[in-house]
Design a protein around this motif. Structure first.
Motif, PDB file in Angstrom:
ATOM      1  N   ILE A   1      43.001  19.308   2.140  1.00  0.00           N
ATOM      2  CA  ILE A   1      44.182  19.328   2.821  1.00  0.00           C
ATOM      3  C   ILE A   1      44.409  20.695   3.251  1.00  0.00           C
ATOM      4  O   ILE A   1      45.292  20.956   4.491  1.00  0.00           O
ATOM      5  CB  ILE A   1      45.350  18.682   1.964  1.00  0.00           C
ATOM      6  CG1 ILE A   1      45.254  17.266   1.816  1.00  0.00           C
ATOM      7  CG2 ILE A   1      46.600  19.073   2.312  1.00  0.00           C
ATOM      8  CD1 ILE A   1      45.731  16.526   0.616  1.00  0.00           C
ATOM      9  N   LYS A   2      44.239  21.791   2.463  1.00  0.00           N
ATOM     10  CA  LYS A   2      44.481  23.174   2.870  1.00  0.00           C
ATOM     11  C   LYS A   2      43.586  23.511   4.158  1.00  0.00           C
ATOM     12  O   LYS A   2      44.187  23.959   5.099  1.00  0.00           O
ATOM     13  CB  LYS A   2      44.139  24.184   1.791  1.00  0.00           C
ATOM     14  CG  LYS A   2      45.328  24.017   0.716  1.00  0.00           C
ATOM     15  CD  LYS A   2      44.856  25.260  -0.227  1.00  0.00           C
ATOM     16  CE  LYS A   2      45.975  25.282  -1.366  1.00  0.00           C
ATOM     17  NZ  LYS A   2      45.764  25.996  -2.516  1.00  0.00           N
ATOM     18  N   ILE A   3      42.476  22.994   4.267  1.00  0.00           N
ATOM     19  CA  ILE A   3      41.649  23.100   5.308  1.00  0.00           C
ATOM     20  C   ILE A   3      42.293  22.312   6.562  1.00  0.00           C
ATOM     21  O   ILE A   3      42.460  22.973   7.699  1.00  0.00           O
ATOM     22  CB  ILE A   3      40.165  22.522   5.314  1.00  0.00           C
ATOM     23  CG1 ILE A   3      39.780  23.498   4.329  1.00  0.00           C
ATOM     24  CG2 ILE A   3      39.662  22.624   6.450  1.00  0.00           C
ATOM     25  CD1 ILE A   3      38.172  22.716   3.895  1.00  0.00           C
ATOM     26  N   MET A   4      42.820  21.330   6.564  1.00  0.00           N
ATOM     27  CA  MET A   4      43.419  20.298   7.439  1.00  0.00           C
ATOM     28  C   MET A   4      44.798  21.220   7.873  1.00  0.00           C
ATOM     29  O   MET A   4      44.748  21.243   9.284  1.00  0.00           O
ATOM     30  CB  MET A   4      43.949  19.079   7.019  1.00  0.00           C
ATOM     31  CG  MET A   4      44.601  18.178   7.646  1.00  0.00           C
ATOM     32  SD  MET A   4      45.074  16.427   7.032  1.00  0.00           S
ATOM     33  CE  MET A   4      46.548  17.143   6.228  1.00  0.00           C
ATOM     34  N   ASN A   5      45.281  21.772   7.172  1.00  0.00           N
ATOM     35  CA  ASN A   5      46.804  22.436   7.222  1.00  0.00           C
ATOM     36  C   ASN A   5      46.321  23.689   8.336  1.00  0.00           C
ATOM     37  O   ASN A   5      47.206  23.978   9.194  1.00  0.00           O
ATOM     38  CB  ASN A   5      47.700  22.661   6.233  1.00  0.00           C
ATOM     39  CG  ASN A   5      48.306  21.561   5.605  1.00  0.00           C
ATOM     40  OD1 ASN A   5      48.359  20.597   6.291  1.00  0.00           O
ATOM     41  ND2 ASN A   5      48.718  21.560   4.332  1.00  0.00           N
ATOM     42  N   LYS A   6      45.410  24.134   7.898  1.00  0.00           N
ATOM     43  CA  LYS A   6      45.113  25.403   8.575  1.00  0.00           C
ATOM     44  C   LYS A   6      44.506  25.012  10.087  1.00  0.00           C
ATOM     45  O   LYS A   6      44.773  25.816  11.107  1.00  0.00           O
ATOM     46  CB  LYS A   6      43.858  26.073   7.761  1.00  0.00           C
ATOM     47  CG  LYS A   6      43.491  27.426   8.057  1.00  0.00           C
ATOM     48  CD  LYS A   6      42.600  28.155   7.265  1.00  0.00           C
ATOM     49  CE  LYS A   6      42.043  29.489   7.727  1.00  0.00           C
ATOM     50  NZ  LYS A   6      40.898  29.922   7.116  1.00  0.00           N
ATOM     51  N   VAL A   7      43.598  23.958  10.185  1.00  0.00           N
ATOM     52  CA  VAL A   7      43.367  23.687  11.501  1.00  0.00           C
ATOM     53  C   VAL A   7      44.415  23.142  12.358  1.00  0.00           C
ATOM     54  O   VAL A   7      44.589  23.471  13.547  1.00  0.00           O
ATOM     55  CB  VAL A   7      42.243  22.586  11.246  1.00  0.00           C
ATOM     56  CG1 VAL A   7      41.939  21.875  12.925  1.00  0.00           C
ATOM     57  CG2 VAL A   7      41.036  22.860  10.575  1.00  0.00           C
ATOM     58  N   ILE A   8      45.338  22.455  11.646  1.00  0.00           N
ATOM     59  CA  ILE A   8      46.550  21.878  12.628  1.00  0.00           C
ATOM     60  C   ILE A   8      47.236  23.210  13.045  1.00  0.00           C
ATOM     61  O   ILE A   8      47.520  23.047  14.127  1.00  0.00           O
ATOM     62  CB  ILE A   8      47.525  21.055  11.624  1.00  0.00           C
ATOM     63  CG1 ILE A   8      47.126  19.574  11.278  1.00  0.00           C
ATOM     64  CG2 ILE A   8      48.855  20.932  12.377  1.00  0.00           C
ATOM     65  CD1 ILE A   8      47.976  18.984  10.306  1.00  0.00           C
ATOM     66  N   ASN A   9      47.322  24.084  12.428  1.00  0.00           N
ATOM     67  CA  ASN A   9      48.091  25.389  13.047  1.00  0.00           C
ATOM     68  C   ASN A   9      47.299  26.011  14.265  1.00  0.00           C
ATOM     69  O   ASN A   9      47.796  26.728  15.017  1.00  0.00           O
ATOM     70  CB  ASN A   9      48.391  26.486  11.850  1.00  0.00           C
ATOM     71  CG  ASN A   9      49.666  25.814  10.913  1.00  0.00           C
ATOM     72  OD1 ASN A   9      50.417  25.278  11.385  1.00  0.00           O
ATOM     73  ND2 ASN A   9      49.317  26.414   9.599  1.00  0.00           N
ATOM     74  N   MET A  10      46.036  25.746  14.297  1.00  0.00           N
ATOM     75  CA  MET A  10      45.135  26.275  15.293  1.00  0.00           C
ATOM     76  C   MET A  10      45.410  25.551  16.491  1.00  0.00           C
ATOM     77  O   MET A  10      45.246  25.853  17.850  1.00  0.00           O
ATOM     78  CB  MET A  10      43.753  26.556  14.916  1.00  0.00           C
ATOM     79  CG  MET A  10      43.525  27.418  14.015  1.00  0.00           C
ATOM     80  SD  MET A  10      41.809  27.072  13.047  1.00  0.00           S
ATOM     81  CE  MET A  10      40.694  27.248  14.292  1.00  0.00           C
ATOM     82  N   LEU A  11      45.659  24.143  16.675  1.00  0.00           N
ATOM     83  CA  LEU A  11      45.577  23.254  17.687  1.00  0.00           C
ATOM     84  C   LEU A  11      46.830  23.346  18.426  1.00  0.00           C
ATOM     85  O   LEU A  11      47.899  23.459  17.939  1.00  0.00           O
ATOM     86  CB  LEU A  11      45.341  21.820  16.984  1.00  0.00           C
ATOM     87  CG  LEU A  11      43.861  21.615  16.200  1.00  0.00           C
ATOM     88  CD1 LEU A  11      43.876  20.169  15.785  1.00  0.00           C
ATOM     89  CD2 LEU A  11      42.792  22.002  17.124  1.00  0.00           C
ATOM     90  N   PRO A  12      46.667  22.648  19.730  1.00  0.00           N
ATOM     91  CA  PRO A  12      47.946  22.643  20.566  1.00  0.00           C
ATOM     92  C   PRO A  12      48.847  21.723  20.416  1.00  0.00           C
ATOM     93  O   PRO A  12      49.969  21.685  20.792  1.00  0.00           O
ATOM     94  CB  PRO A  12      47.172  22.629  21.983  1.00  0.00           C
ATOM     95  CG  PRO A  12      45.974  22.019  21.800  1.00  0.00           C
ATOM     96  CD  PRO A  12      45.367  22.374  20.552  1.00  0.00           C
ATOM     97  N   GLY A  13      48.531  20.475  19.681  1.00  0.00           N
ATOM     98  CA  GLY A  13      49.309  19.588  19.430  1.00  0.00           C
ATOM     99  C   GLY A  13      49.612  18.772  20.758  1.00  0.00           C
ATOM    100  O   GLY A  13      50.700  17.902  20.734  1.00  0.00           O
ATOM    101  N   THR A  14      48.931  18.822  21.811  1.00  0.00           N
ATOM    102  CA  THR A  14      49.066  18.057  23.103  1.00  0.00           C
ATOM    103  C   THR A  14      48.332  16.831  22.746  1.00  0.00           C
ATOM    104  O   THR A  14      48.685  15.615  23.731  1.00  0.00           O
ATOM    105  CB  THR A  14      48.404  18.609  24.229  1.00  0.00           C
ATOM    106  OG1 THR A  14      47.006  19.036  23.870  1.00  0.00           O
ATOM    107  CG2 THR A  14      49.150  19.986  24.551  1.00  0.00           C
ATOM    108  N   ASP A  15      47.506  16.614  21.700  1.00  0.00           N
ATOM    109  CA  ASP A  15      47.086  15.078  21.624  1.00  0.00           C
ATOM    110  C   ASP A  15      46.062  14.616  22.786  1.00  0.00           C
ATOM    111  O   ASP A  15      46.348  13.445  23.053  1.00  0.00           O
ATOM    112  CB  ASP A  15      47.935  13.968  21.089  1.00  0.00           C
ATOM    113  CG  ASP A  15      48.540  14.290  19.792  1.00  0.00           C
ATOM    114  OD1 ASP A  15      48.133  15.350  19.002  1.00  0.00           O
ATOM    115  OD2 ASP A  15      49.589  13.906  19.878  1.00  0.00           O
ATOM    116  N   CYS A  16      45.044  15.455  23.423  1.00  0.00           N
ATOM    117  CA  CYS A  16      44.509  14.979  24.678  1.00  0.00           C
ATOM    118  C   CYS A  16      43.408  14.071  24.424  1.00  0.00           C
ATOM    119  O   CYS A  16      43.035  13.484  25.177  1.00  0.00           O
ATOM    120  CB  CYS A  16      44.098  16.197  25.205  1.00  0.00           C
ATOM    121  SG  CYS A  16      42.716  17.006  24.472  1.00  0.00           S
TER     122      CYS A  16
END
Lengths: 414, 141
Positions: free
Chosen positions: A362-377
């Motif tokens: 989950i820590k890895i997942m949270n770190k990755v989420i912060n790097m992503l644009p959140g545009t759900d392309c």
């Protein structure tokens, strides 16, 4: 993980790797890998949304055909109650049943009889399960609860569905007449793929075994040839209350459960199940939950649209004055409750069986989420940035798959 | 002991449309961690009630969840108006919710008692005009 059979599946050759199914799957069970869709079987709930949206016909429902009935000495059809809503309001159920006999069945079992029995067991179930009780008629809903809402498993009613009850009665009858179990071929005429899956699961129990599921949409053109509208006024040997199970809310009304709600459409179902989980609906007795729009009449393998199908059902119903008076069914009552232990292990959200590993992931997942644009392309092949982060944490996807990160020079990674 | 994971969700006053998202997100996290489903349900109920309390009664606040090896600690903090009489507010059926909220099925005066019932440990602090802070602990075993 145990391999699960699913009716909903993919023809790889037809898939061009677009993201339509990916984006429309309500439980995020689809990924695009190497240019082809992949269905994660442990997540799939057989709702059929991907079949509906695929422009290339790559998603299909595995099914049986009329040829399969030939293998049995006795061929019995159990038509879904929705069948009677497919031929307009002037075609009587008995005419449709006669048509089925002409297609090669020896008997057409009246499922409304089983609906009336199920209604009685259901009344008792309301006392047996956690409140609000949740219906189990829709296999997609049951799967959704098992996989995404494991804390609600105790709310599921324990009654056998009318389809299972029918199989039980048919097997007892024909075995009593001297037929071997393997000579009795029982086929459900199904409105949806989820019943195809369910039938393969229940076939392990030989007392309620159903040998196959034939889509109503496949049998429709053949049946049409044998059907003429209203030659004379037929007496329909079918139950008014049973027929009501076809559309959303009908079940509650047939049984007369006042303090109830009826939910239809997979997105609404998900919302309402969340409300149950939050404790918002504790004062409701029963929730009728159907994955398709307007209930079973909204099934993917039907021809008529769900709303006109309801109108037709209501019209037919208005001419029927008959209902099975089930007062005493003590002889079979003990068999009408599902003894199948609902498998909470189907819960697939767990990252790891080890708590500490799950925390790390989950820590890895949270770190990755912060790097992503959140545009759900969806170009990475996962349905959303969140799902992608989850996939990376689980080792099912690589950061390299994200087009944004790569064109942006992998900023933030480290 | 330091927590293994912590998450914080801001809660907007009066936002009934998005109210409940914090508990949904927390639920997902707990399922990913593999927390037993009956425990998840209790946490869901407590968190949802706390979240809706902030939506209905306060000017806004946040929910913070800290996950330890054996327990979850949830803090629901809002920036006022505060509860003048906590003892009264803890009574079942007591509510100061608006008619609108009540019509939507909220504010039946079951919020705080429900949170307390769902949790293993329950603490509440409030100062009129300043804040309300609810802290609950639910053990995983």
């Amino acid at each position: 993980m145990k391999q699960l059979f699913h009716s909903v599946s993919l023809i790889s050759e037809k898939c061009i790797g677009c993201t339509k199914c990916l984006m429309n799957c309500p439980v995020e069970a689809i990924r695009v890998k190497n240019g082809k869709a992949v269905i994660y079987n442990e997540k799939c709930i057989d709702c059929g949304e991907c079949i509906k949206v695929c422009p290339y016909g790559a998603h299909i429902s595995i099914k049986n055909s009329m040829d399969d009935i030939q293998r049995y000495k006795k061929k019995i059809a159990i038509p879904s109650v929705t069948l009677y809503s497919q031929f307009g309001k002037n075609v009587e159920p008995d005419v449709i049943n006669e048509g089925l006999l002409k297609l090669g069945f020896d008997e057409v079992f009246d499922i409304t009889f089983s609906c009336d029995i199920a209604s009685e067991t259901l009344k008792k179930d309301l006392e047996r399960v956690e409140k609000p009780a949740i219906s189990t008629l829709c296999p997609t809903v049951v799967r959704l609860v098992e996989t995404e809402y494991p804390s609600l498993v105790g709310h599921l009613v324990k009654m056998l569905t009318p389809i299972e009850i029918s199989a039980l009665i048919i097997r007892e009858k024909y075995q009593g007449m001297g037929y071997k179990n393997e000579d009795i071929g029982i086929f459900f005429l199904t409105p949806c793929p989820s019943w195809v899956t369910k039938i393969s699961e229940i076939s392990k129990n030989e007392n309620i075994r159903i040998n196959g599921a034939i889509p109503i949409s496949d049998i429709y053109p053949k049946l049409l040839k044998h059907i003429k509208a209203k030659e004379e006024d037929k007496i329909n040997h079918i139950s008014r209350t049973g027929l009501m199970w076809a559309y959303s809310g009908g079940q509650c009304r047939a049984i007369g459960i006042e303090n109830s709600i009826a939910v239809d459409g997979i997105k609404n179902v998900i919302k309402v199940l969340s409300d149950v989980e939050n404790g918002r609906l504790d004062d409701i007795d029963y929730i009728e939950v159907m994955a398709c729009s307007n209930g079973c009449v909204g099934g993917l393998l039907l021809v008529e649209n769900p709303y006109n199908a309801e109108r037709i059902t209501r019209h037919i119903n208005s001419k029927i004055d008959f209902t099975y008076q089930i007062h005493d069914f003590s002889d079979i009552e003990s068999k009408l409750v599902s003894d199948e232990e609902i498998d909470e292990q189907k819960d697939n959200q767990k990252f790891s069986t080890n708590f500490e590993n799950a925390v790390k992931m989950i820590k890895i997942m949270n770190k990755v989420i912060n790097m992503l644009p959140g545009t759900d392309c969806g170009l990475c092949g996962s349905p959303s940035c969140k799902a992608f982060a989850e996939d990376v944490a689980k080792g099912l996807a690589s950061l390299k798959d994200c087009k944004f990160l790569n064109e942006g020079g992998l900023k933030g990674e480290g | 002991m330091e927590e293994l994971l912590s998450v914080k969700y801001d809660i907007v006053s009066g936002d009934f449309i998005r109210g409940g998202e914090a508990s949904s997100n927390l639920k997902k996290l707990l399922n990913q961690l593999g927390i037993r489903s009956d425990i998840v349900k209790r946490i869901c109920v407590a968190c949802y009630e706390a979240e809706m309390n902030i939506v209905i009664h306060s000017v806004g606040g946040y929910i913070e969840a800290k996950i330890y090896n054996d327990k979850i600690e949830i803090t629901a903090y809002d920036y006022g108006p505060g509860i003048p009489n906590i003892e009264l507010a803890m009574q079942e059926g007591y509510s100061t919710a608006s008619d609108v909220a009540r019509e939507m099925g909220f504010g039946g005066g079951m919020g705080l008692p429900n949170i307390k019932r769902s949790s293993d440990e329950f603490y509440i602090k409030s100062e009129v005009g300043k804040f309300t802070e609810i802290k609950i602990i639910i053990y995983f075993n």
